[in-house]
Design a protein around this motif. Structure first.
Motif, PDB file in Angstrom:
ATOM      1  N   HIS A   1       3.052  17.183   2.729  1.00 54.02           N
ATOM      2  CA  HIS A   1       1.618  17.434   2.646  1.00 54.02           C
ATOM      3  C   HIS A   1       0.933  16.619   1.558  1.00 54.02           C
ATOM      4  O   HIS A   1      -0.284  16.410   1.616  1.00 54.02           O
ATOM      5  CB  HIS A   1       1.361  18.930   2.446  1.00 54.02           C
ATOM      6  N   LEU A   2       1.704  16.132   0.590  1.00 53.47           N
ATOM      7  CA  LEU A   2       1.117  15.249  -0.416  1.00 53.47           C
ATOM      8  C   LEU A   2       0.652  13.930   0.209  1.00 53.47           C
ATOM      9  O   LEU A   2      -0.169  13.223  -0.378  1.00 53.47           O
ATOM     10  CB  LEU A   2       2.119  14.973  -1.540  1.00 53.47           C
ATOM     11  N   GLY A   3       1.137  13.638   1.391  1.00 53.08           N
ATOM     12  CA  GLY A   3       0.702  12.437   2.075  1.00 53.08           C
ATOM     13  C   GLY A   3      -0.416  12.660   3.070  1.00 53.08           C
ATOM     14  O   GLY A   3      -0.783  11.743   3.806  1.00 53.08           O
ATOM     15  N   THR A   4      -0.980  13.863   3.093  1.00 56.22           N
ATOM     16  CA  THR A   4      -2.048  14.180   4.042  1.00 56.22           C
ATOM     17  C   THR A   4      -3.395  14.281   3.339  1.00 56.22           C
ATOM     18  O   THR A   4      -3.478  14.360   2.110  1.00 56.22           O
ATOM     19  CB  THR A   4      -1.769  15.511   4.761  1.00 56.22           C
ATOM     20  N   GLY A   5      -4.443  14.351   4.140  1.00 60.19           N
ATOM     21  CA  GLY A   5      -5.788  14.468   3.596  1.00 60.19           C
ATOM     22  C   GLY A   5      -6.042  15.772   2.879  1.00 60.19           C
ATOM     23  O   GLY A   5      -6.952  15.854   2.050  1.00 60.19           O
ATOM     24  N   LYS A   6      -5.258  16.798   3.185  1.00 57.83           N
ATOM     25  CA  LYS A   6      -5.462  18.095   2.534  1.00 57.83           C
ATOM     26  C   LYS A   6      -5.173  18.041   1.032  1.00 57.83           C
ATOM     27  O   LYS A   6      -5.617  18.896   0.290  1.00 57.83           O
ATOM     28  CB  LYS A   6      -4.598  19.159   3.207  1.00 57.83           C
ATOM     29  N   MET A   7      -4.404  17.037   0.605  1.00 52.29           N
ATOM     30  CA  MET A   7      -4.078  16.889  -0.812  1.00 52.29           C
ATOM     31  C   MET A   7      -4.785  15.673  -1.423  1.00 52.29           C
ATOM     32  O   MET A   7      -4.433  15.229  -2.502  1.00 52.29           O
ATOM     33  CB  MET A   7      -2.562  16.742  -0.984  1.00 52.29           C
ATOM     34  N   LYS A   8      -5.784  15.165  -0.715  1.00 49.39           N
ATOM     35  CA  LYS A   8      -6.461  13.947  -1.154  1.00 49.39           C
ATOM     36  C   LYS A   8      -7.038  14.098  -2.564  1.00 49.39           C
ATOM     37  O   LYS A   8      -7.729  15.065  -2.871  1.00 49.39           O
ATOM     38  CB  LYS A   8      -7.590  13.596  -0.187  1.00 49.39           C
ATOM     39  N   GLY A   9      -6.730  13.156  -3.418  1.00 48.36           N
ATOM     40  CA  GLY A   9      -7.285  13.129  -4.764  1.00 48.36           C
ATOM     41  C   GLY A   9      -6.513  13.926  -5.798  1.00 48.36           C
ATOM     42  O   GLY A   9      -6.721  13.731  -7.006  1.00 48.36           O
ATOM     43  N   VAL A  10      -5.618  14.802  -5.363  1.00 45.38           N
ATOM     44  CA  VAL A  10      -4.905  15.643  -6.324  1.00 45.38           C
ATOM     45  C   VAL A  10      -4.047  14.798  -7.257  1.00 45.38           C
ATOM     46  O   VAL A  10      -4.032  15.012  -8.481  1.00 45.38           O
ATOM     47  CB  VAL A  10      -4.041  16.698  -5.592  1.00 45.38           C
ATOM     48  N   THR A  11      -3.338  13.821  -6.707  1.00 48.74           N
ATOM     49  CA  THR A  11      -2.453  13.018  -7.546  1.00 48.74           C
ATOM     50  C   THR A  11      -3.192  12.021  -8.433  1.00 48.74           C
ATOM     51  O   THR A  11      -2.564  11.319  -9.230  1.00 48.74           O
ATOM     52  CB  THR A  11      -1.422  12.264  -6.679  1.00 48.74           C
ATOM     53  N   ASP A  12      -4.530  11.969  -8.326  1.00 46.12           N
ATOM     54  CA  ASP A  12      -5.299  11.136  -9.249  1.00 46.12           C
ATOM     55  C   ASP A  12      -5.306  11.737 -10.659  1.00 46.12           C
ATOM     56  O   ASP A  12      -5.515  11.018 -11.636  1.00 46.12           O
ATOM     57  CB  ASP A  12      -6.740  10.987  -8.769  1.00 46.12           C
ATOM     58  N   GLY A  13      -5.100  13.044 -10.750  1.00 49.98           N
ATOM     59  CA  GLY A  13      -5.209  13.700 -12.050  1.00 49.98           C
ATOM     60  C   GLY A  13      -3.921  14.284 -12.585  1.00 49.98           C
ATOM     61  O   GLY A  13      -3.896  14.861 -13.673  1.00 49.98           O
ATOM     62  N   VAL A  14      -2.825  14.166 -11.830  1.00 52.97           N
ATOM     63  CA  VAL A  14      -1.552  14.726 -12.278  1.00 52.97           C
ATOM     64  C   VAL A  14      -0.411  13.896 -11.696  1.00 52.97           C
ATOM     65  O   VAL A  14      -0.480  13.438 -10.555  1.00 52.97           O
ATOM     66  CB  VAL A  14      -1.410  16.207 -11.846  1.00 52.97           C
ATOM     67  N   ASN A  15       0.610  13.672 -12.497  1.00 54.24           N
ATOM     68  CA  ASN A  15       1.823  13.024 -12.022  1.00 54.24           C
ATOM     69  C   ASN A  15       2.818  14.094 -11.599  1.00 54.24           C
ATOM     70  O   ASN A  15       2.976  15.110 -12.292  1.00 54.24           O
ATOM     71  CB  ASN A  15       2.433  12.147 -13.106  1.00 54.24           C
ATOM     72  N   ILE A  16       3.484  13.865 -10.487  1.00 48.71           N
ATOM     73  CA  ILE A  16       4.394  14.857  -9.928  1.00 48.71           C
ATOM     74  C   ILE A  16       5.775  14.237  -9.774  1.00 48.71           C
ATOM     75  O   ILE A  16       5.930  13.160  -9.184  1.00 48.71           O
ATOM     76  CB  ILE A  16       3.894  15.353  -8.549  1.00 48.71           C
ATOM     77  N   LEU A  17       6.769  14.930 -10.307  1.00 46.89           N
ATOM     78  CA  LEU A  17       8.169  14.559 -10.133  1.00 46.89           C
ATOM     79  C   LEU A  17       8.884  15.719  -9.444  1.00 46.89           C
ATOM     80  O   LEU A  17       8.697  16.873  -9.830  1.00 46.89           O
ATOM     81  CB  LEU A  17       8.839  14.273 -11.481  1.00 46.89           C
ATOM     82  N   ILE A  18       9.691  15.415  -8.452  1.00 50.25           N
ATOM     83  CA  ILE A  18      10.425  16.456  -7.728  1.00 50.25           C
ATOM     84  C   ILE A  18      11.877  16.031  -7.574  1.00 50.25           C
ATOM     85  O   ILE A  18      12.171  14.962  -7.035  1.00 50.25           O
ATOM     86  CB  ILE A  18       9.819  16.720  -6.331  1.00 50.25           C
ATOM     87  N   VAL A  19      12.787  16.862  -8.066  1.00 50.80           N
ATOM     88  CA  VAL A  19      14.212  16.706  -7.775  1.00 50.80           C
ATOM     89  C   VAL A  19      14.538  17.743  -6.710  1.00 50.80           C
ATOM     90  O   VAL A  19      14.671  18.923  -7.007  1.00 50.80           O
ATOM     91  CB  VAL A  19      15.086  16.914  -9.033  1.00 50.80           C
ATOM     92  N   PRO A  20      14.664  17.330  -5.444  1.00 54.60           N
ATOM     93  CA  PRO A  20      14.711  18.303  -4.364  1.00 54.60           C
ATOM     94  C   PRO A  20      16.087  18.905  -4.076  1.00 54.60           C
ATOM     95  O   PRO A  20      16.187  19.836  -3.285  1.00 54.60           O
ATOM     96  CB  PRO A  20      14.216  17.499  -3.155  1.00 54.60           C
ATOM     97  N   MET A  21      17.137  18.392  -4.683  1.00 53.75           N
ATOM     98  CA  MET A  21      18.474  18.960  -4.453  1.00 53.75           C
ATOM     99  C   MET A  21      19.420  18.397  -5.496  1.00 53.75           C
ATOM    100  O   MET A  21      20.055  17.375  -5.291  1.00 53.75           O
ATOM    101  CB  MET A  21      18.975  18.636  -3.033  1.00 53.75           C
ATOM    102  N   LEU A  22      19.546  19.087  -6.640  1.00 47.81           N
ATOM    103  CA  LEU A  22      20.387  18.565  -7.711  1.00 47.81           C
ATOM    104  C   LEU A  22      21.877  18.768  -7.425  1.00 47.81           C
ATOM    105  O   LEU A  22      22.709  18.061  -7.972  1.00 47.81           O
ATOM    106  CB  LEU A  22      20.016  19.217  -9.046  1.00 47.81           C
ATOM    107  N   ASN A  23      22.183  19.720  -6.569  1.00 46.03           N
ATOM    108  CA  ASN A  23      23.585  20.060  -6.294  1.00 46.03           C
ATOM    109  C   ASN A  23      23.896  19.893  -4.805  1.00 46.03           C
ATOM    110  O   ASN A  23      24.118  20.869  -4.086  1.00 46.03           O
ATOM    111  CB  ASN A  23      23.857  21.500  -6.741  1.00 46.03           C
ATOM    112  N   PRO A  24      23.905  18.652  -4.302  1.00 43.41           N
ATOM    113  CA  PRO A  24      24.119  18.451  -2.864  1.00 43.41           C
ATOM    114  C   PRO A  24      25.521  18.827  -2.393  1.00 43.41           C
ATOM    115  O   PRO A  24      25.690  19.249  -1.243  1.00 43.41           O
ATOM    116  CB  PRO A  24      23.840  16.960  -2.666  1.00 43.41           C
ATOM    117  N   ASP A  25      26.534  18.682  -3.244  1.00 38.50           N
ATOM    118  CA  ASP A  25      27.889  19.048  -2.831  1.00 38.50           C
ATOM    119  C   ASP A  25      27.985  20.553  -2.582  1.00 38.50           C
ATOM    120  O   ASP A  25      28.557  20.995  -1.578  1.00 38.50           O
ATOM    121  CB  ASP A  25      28.907  18.628  -3.890  1.00 38.50           C
ATOM    122  N   GLY A  26      27.420  21.332  -3.488  1.00 40.88           N
ATOM    123  CA  GLY A  26      27.406  22.778  -3.290  1.00 40.88           C
ATOM    124  C   GLY A  26      26.581  23.178  -2.081  1.00 40.88           C
ATOM    125  O   GLY A  26      26.933  24.096  -1.333  1.00 40.88           O
TER     126      GLY A  26
END
Length: 346
Positions: A117-142
Motif C-alpha cells: 500500500h505504500l506504493g498506492t495513491g492511498k499513501m501518497k505524500g506520506v513518505t515525504d515526511g518520514v523515512n520507513i525501514l522494515i525488516v519483514p522476517m529476521l528469522n527465516p529459518d525458524g
C-alpha cells in the motif's frame, strides 16, 4: 509467484477502503478460537520465505520510492531483507521489525500488505515526511521450520512447522547485547549502526489467554523499562505507544493491555533504546501461528483482525511521525492502562 502470494495469503482478512483499510467485523477479539485439539492449524496459508522474497523484489520494481537491501544471511543461508523508503535523510526515521521469532508470522503478513500500500495513491505524500525501514522476517529459518532440532511436539500439522528459535535453537530476542547469531549480528551492523533511526516498533505475538479488565486482549504494548533509558527516549517511546493505542483500542475489534515485560537489555525493546538512543515500543499480538504449547496457538479465524491490527499500527505511526502529530500524543493513558493478566480456566 504463486497466486496466493498476490493476495498475501490472508484469505479474506481485509478489503481496501478509503479509511484507508476496512476494519474486520466488530467484536472479533476472542471469536477466533484458540487451539483446542479439534482445529487444524494450517500453516500452508502463510507466506513462505521464497514467496516473500519474490513479493519484495516485485514491489521494488513497481515502487519508485522503495529500495530493497540484503543485510546478511541466516544460519541456513537465506538472505535477510531490509525494505527502505528514504526520500530525505533529514526526516525522522521509524523502523519496524517483525518475526524475530519464526512462529509469530501474522505481523509479517501485515507488514507485507503495508509495503504494497505504500506504493498506492492511498499513501501518497506520506513518505515525504518520514523515512520507513522494515525488516519483514529476521528469522527465516525458524519461519520455515528449517532448524537443527526436532519440532515433533509443535501443534501445526500443515505445510510446515514454525518455531520461535533460529536454526540453532537460539532466541534472537535475547541476543541484542552479545550479537553472536548471524541474524542479530547482521541486524545491528547493517541496520542499527548504518541508519539514523528515531523510532522502532518490535512486533511479536503472545499467548491467547491474556485479558485486560476481564476481556481478552487483541494485543499488548510496552515501552522500554530498563532504568538506563534516557528520559527523552522514554517520553517519545510512550508517545509512540499512545499513537498505537489510540489507533487500535478505538476499534471494535481492538483491545490492548499493558505487557508485563522484563528490564533486561538483551531484549531489543530495552537494549536498543539504551545502546542507540532510539525510542522503542513492543507490540505483542494475540496468539501464535505455531508452538509446542497449545494455549499459545490461535485458530485461523482470528488471522484477519490480527493482520489488520499490524497494518493499522504501521499506518498510524508513520502518519503521526510524518505530520509531527506524534509530538502532541497524550501519554497519560499509560498511568491507568491495566497490565494484562492470564485468564484462569473456568
Amino acid at each position: 509467484m504463486r497466486k496466493k502470494m498476490m493476495t498475501l495469503t490472508i484469505a479474506g482478512a481485509m478489503v481496501l477502503s478509503a479509511s484507508p483499510f476496512m476494519s474486520p467485523a466488530v467484536g472479533a477479539v476472542g471469536n477466533g478460537p484458540a487451539y483446542g485439539g479439534n482445529e487444524t492449524i494450517n500453516t500452508s496459508i502463510l507466506t513462505t520465505y521464497d514467496e516473500m522474497a519474490d513479493f519484495l523484489q516485485t514491489q521494488e520494481a513497481k515502487q519508485k520510492n522503495m529500495e530493497l537491501e540484503v543485510i546478511g544471511q541466516s544460519i541456513k543461508g537465506r538472505d535477510l531483507y531490509l525494505v527502505k523508503y528514504v526520500i530525505n535523510p533529514e526526516n525522522p526515521t521509524i523502523l519496524f521489525l517483525t518475526q524475530q521469532h519464526g512462529n509469530e508470522q501474522l505481523t509479517t503478513e501485515g507488514a507485507l500488505e503495508f509495503i504494497k500500500h505504500l506504493g498506492t495513491g492511498k499513501m501518497k505524500g506520506v513518505t515525504d515526511g518520514v523515512n520507513i525501514l522494515i525488516v519483514p522476517m529476521l528469522n527465516p529459518d525458524g519461519a520455515m521450520g528449517d532448524v537443527n532440532f526436532s519440532l515433533d511436539d509443535y501443534i501445526a500439522k500443515g505445510d510446515r512447522n514454525l518455531t520461535r528459535y533460529n536454526a540453532d535453537g537460539i532466541d534472537l530476542n535475547r541476543d541484542h547485547i552479545t550479537k553472536i547469531q548471524p541474524e542479530t549480528k547482521a541486524f545491528h551492523e547493517n541496520v542499527m549502526r548504518k541508519y539514523d533511526i528515531d523510532y522502532m516498533i518490535d512486533l511479536h505475538h503472545q499467548g491467547t489467554q491474556s485479558e485486560r479488565d476481564g476481556e481478552l486482549v487483541s494485543g499488548s504494548i510496552l515501552y522500554p523499562t530498563t532504568p538506563n533509558v534516557d528520559p527523552d527516549v522514554l517520553l517519545k517511546s510512550k508517545q509512540l505507544g499512545a499513537v498505537v493505542f489510540d489507533a487500535i483500542d478505538s476499534k471494535g475489534w481492538g483491545h490492548l493491555g499493558k505487557y508485563r515485560g522484563g528490564n533486561a537489555e538483551t531484549i531489543s525493546r530495552n537494549g536498543i533504546a539504551v545502546e542507540y538512543g532510539i525510542s522503542t515500543l513492543l507490540f505483542e499480538m494475540r496468539g501464535m501461528s505455531d508452538h509446542s504449547y497449545e494455549s499459545y496457538v490461535l485458530g485461523q479465524k482470528s488471522n484477519g483482525y490480527l493482520i489488520q491490527q499490524t497494518i493499522t499500527t504501521l499506518d498510524a505511526t508513520v502518519r503521526a511521525i510524518a505530520d509531527d502529530s506524534i509530538e502532541d500524543a497524550d501519554i497519560s493513558f499509560w498511568d491507568t492502562l491495566s497490565y494484562q493478566e492470564n485468564r484462569t480456566s473456568e
